[in-house]
Design an enzyme around this catalytic site. Structure first.
Site, PDB file in Angstrom:
ATOM      1  N   ASP A 184       0.840  -1.184   0.000  1.00 41.85           N
ATOM      2  CA  ASP A 184       0.000   0.000   0.000  1.00 41.85           C
ATOM      3  C   ASP A 184       0.884   1.246   0.000  1.00 41.85           C
ATOM      4  OD1 ASP A 184      -2.770   1.061   0.416  1.00 41.85           O
ATOM      5  OD2 ASP A 184      -1.823   1.920   2.200  1.00 41.85           O
TER       6      ASP A 184
ATOM      7  N   GLU B  63       1.530   0.157  -4.961  1.00 37.22           N
ATOM      8  CA  GLU B  63       1.030   1.421  -5.499  1.00 37.22           C
ATOM      9  C   GLU B  63       2.205   2.386  -5.586  1.00 37.22           C
ATOM     10  OE1 GLU B  63      -3.419   2.145  -3.839  1.00 37.22           O
ATOM     11  OE2 GLU B  63      -1.873   2.279  -2.316  1.00 37.22           O
TER      12      GLU B  63
END
Ligand code: CA
Length: 641
Positions: free
Chosen positions: A324, A355
């Protein structure tokens, strides 16, 4: 940013590379170790049955490098514990940041003899053999089985245990049976380390995606059938992994090392100030938009993250990790994780992606670079990034629900789309991946609108999300066809293949489970769409020209052509040294509102995908020199003679 915590002096004095922090509990005894270089004294407190009163209190003994230790000759499995850290006149009560078990709601740690938590046969559990392609299915544990229609027994609904049930509702495949038939290779599970936003003793109607870590190395309790005994969540989480493996599916864990639930975390209480980034004025940086940023780039922060990843890979047999807000971590750390996983498990055996962005800037440590998209070239080619470029060119911007992409009425996107096909290896964007192995192609994930909702919003003035719009169905199929014909890894949000709706909600992280859950009856209602996805999945695994992840894969894509607004084609060199099969493919995307008569190149062709179905083999007559590509559809053909 120069801090006391970063640099040779600090590392020389305090960097500890031992792999034994936390608790080691075996038949030989129990050893407690923590790292807390500024403490004057640390008391270990043991509790029986998670009671209020400690039954044993012992002072930890200081060792080198800021490490403290206490050893017992007994196996203390099942006891709970915490620490009292004496530091600068304060006494901070804390759980163990390295704990592998905890009590209900995770405020106390638990001593666990990990062997005792293994389900039967777990030591023999192995990941299924790697397939030709990564087709990753993003799933939330509660979403999977919360729907009564799932057929999962009520006590297992929304829990780890739901993955262990087969047979399900008796009418049509749901849950594990469904996943198996779908053909995906990896299930990517939204966070299931212990998170803080759900009261584990509270109602089952609570819901959160779980991006708020409390105990990094313990499974979340609200997915366990019993939270009164801290070993249950561990065993049931392992059972889930084991069940997925048995059914031929690998398991990716969504990990959130960029921030914690609250800055007042066990890490903070153990070593105040060390684990978080601060701005020049002393305030906490907030590049995560969640209130704090973990200070990746500092020696012991990086060690903590690496140790945690390795722990899940070894102890729970996790096959991959999705990071994340990876843009808040560093290139150096990500590359190190890649190296250590390769060394332990074999090159590329564990999947790594994240990400490549962050919500805001964050003060990085000197000498580090952020694992952002613009630094993809510095990342190991075994680290993937979500391609927002591919996502947005296909369906339009994620925040502006009305803005269209190629499939839903956007214009002037043809050239860009043809760059997406090679995973942006031949230009078209601000970065250059080393190979398409670094690219994760997708059009929907838990964040933002589901694909269905985005298409409904952008294609209809007065959206009715439960209406089975024909034009939305076509656009959905075309979107799927496009990313399934792009080189790189494939990723989809669970239910994308059956028109999953959240009734237009773009951020459902703590919405009702009924809004978030997979509604299994839709897998029947949208059967045609499901079958189309299944066909794409089967077909993709058979196409070496699209599965190729090497740096030269992009040279297989040739003759990119734009015919008119909304109509493009390209050819794929599909030859393979190891497999017999079709040598050449032709792919056509028609986003236009009219059918497109397409003049075929020389040779005899077979249709593999058309507007209706994928993974066909409709051989054309030798005299058929033209095909009609239906409006709002894609077509793939194979050269057979
Ligand atoms: Ca929790």
């Amino acid at each position: 940013m120069k801090t006391f915590f970063n640099g040779e002096d600090f590392d020389e004095r305090f960097r500890y590379d031992g792999k034994d922090l936390g608790v080691r509990c075996t038949e030989e005894g129990t050893v407690f170790k923590v790292w807390s270089p500024f403490a004057q004294k640390i008391e270990l407190r043991l509790y029986r049955n998670d009671g209020e009163e400690a039954c044993v209190i012992k002072e930890m003994e200081p060792e080198d490098k800021g490490v403290w230790k206490q050893a017992f000759t007994e196996n203390l499995h099942g006891m709970y514990y915490d620490y009292l850290v004496h530091i600068e006149e304060k006494k901070l009560r804390t759980a163990d940041p390295y704990a592998t078990g905890c009590n209900c709601n995770g405020r106390k740690s638990m001593v666990v003899d990990l062997k005792r938590t293994d389900p039967e046969g777990f030591r023999e559990d192995k990941a299924p053999a790697a397939e030709k392609e990564q087709i990753i299915y993003e799933l939330h544990i509660k979403d999977f089985s919360y729907d009564k229609e799932s057929g999962i027994p009520e006590i297992y609904r929304g829990k780890y245990k739901a993955f262990t049930v087969q047979g399900t509702n008796g009418k049509y495949p749901t849950c594990m049976d469904y996943l198996k038939e779908l053909g995906i290779t990896h299930v990517h599970l939204l966070p299931f380390f212990d998170y803080g936003s759900v009261d584990e003793a509270g109602s089952d109607g609570q819901y959160n995606w779980g991006y708020d870590p409390l105990n990094y190395n313990v499974p979340e309790g609200s997915y366990a059938t019993d939270v009164s005994d801290g070993t249950v969540r561990i065993r049931e989480c392992k059972e889930m992994v084991q069940a997925l493996h048995k059914n031929g599916i690998r398991v990716v864990m969504d990990v959130v090392y960029n921030h914690t639930y609250s800055e007042d975390s066990w890490l903070q209480r153990m070593v105040p100030g060390y684990y978080y980034r601060h701005r020049e004025d002393g305030s906490l940086s907030d590049g995560s938009a969640c209130g704090n940023d973990i200070a990746a780039g500092r020696a012991m922060v990086d060690n903590y993250i690496v140790d945690s990843v390795m722990y899940w890979a070894k102890e729970y047999h996790i096959d991959g990790f999705r990071f994340d807000l990876m843009g808040l971590l560093t290139v150096e750390l990500m590359n190190r994780i890649r190296r250590e996983l390769n060394a332990e498990f074999g090159e590329g055996e564990k999947l790594l992606y994240g990400e490549p962005w962050r919500a805001d800037t964050s003060p990085m440590e000197d000498g580090t670079s952020a694992a952002l998209k613009e630094n993809t070239e510095s990342l190991d080619d075994g680290i993937g990034i979500f391609s927002d470029d591919t996502r947005d060119v296909i369906k339009g911007h994620v925040f502006d629900e009305k803005e269209p992409g190629f499939v839903n009425g956007g214009s002037g996107l043809e050239a860009l789309l043809l760059f997406a096909v090679t995973g942006w290896r031949d230009g078209g964007t601000c970065f250059m991946p080393k190979s398409c192995a670094q690219i994760i192609n997708y059009v929907s994930a838990h964040d933002n609108f589901t694909l269905w909702d985005k298409l409904v919003y952008s294609m209809h003035e007065k959206p009715e999300f439960e209406k089975k719009y024909e034009d939305v169905l076509s656009a959905n199929k075309l979107a799927a066809f496009i990313y399934f014909t792009c080189q790189g890894n494939l990723f989809m949000q669970a239910g994308e293949e059956f028109g999953r709706t959240k009734w237009g909600e773009g951020n459902s992280y703590n919405s009702l489970p009924e809004i978030n859950m997979l509604k299994w009856s839709q897998s029947v209602e949208y059967k045609e769409l499901v079958e189309y996805y299944k066909g794409l999945i089967r077909l993709r695994k058979k196409l070496p020209g699209l599965c190729d992840k090497s740096a030269s894969a992009s040279t297989r894509i040739t003759e990119k052509k734009i015919y008119k607004s909304g109509v493009v084609s390209f050819r794929v060199d599909n030859r393979s040294a190891s497999e017999e099969g079709v040598e050449e493919l032709l792919v056509i995307y028609n986003a236009d509102s009219e059918d497109y008569p397409f003049r075929l190149p020389e040779g005899r062709w077979a249709v593999l995908v058309d507007a209706e179905a994928a993974d066909l083999r409709r051989v054309l007559h030798t005299e058929e020199k033209e095909v009609v590509v239906a409006a709002h559809s894609g077509m793939m053909l194979a050269l057979i003679e």
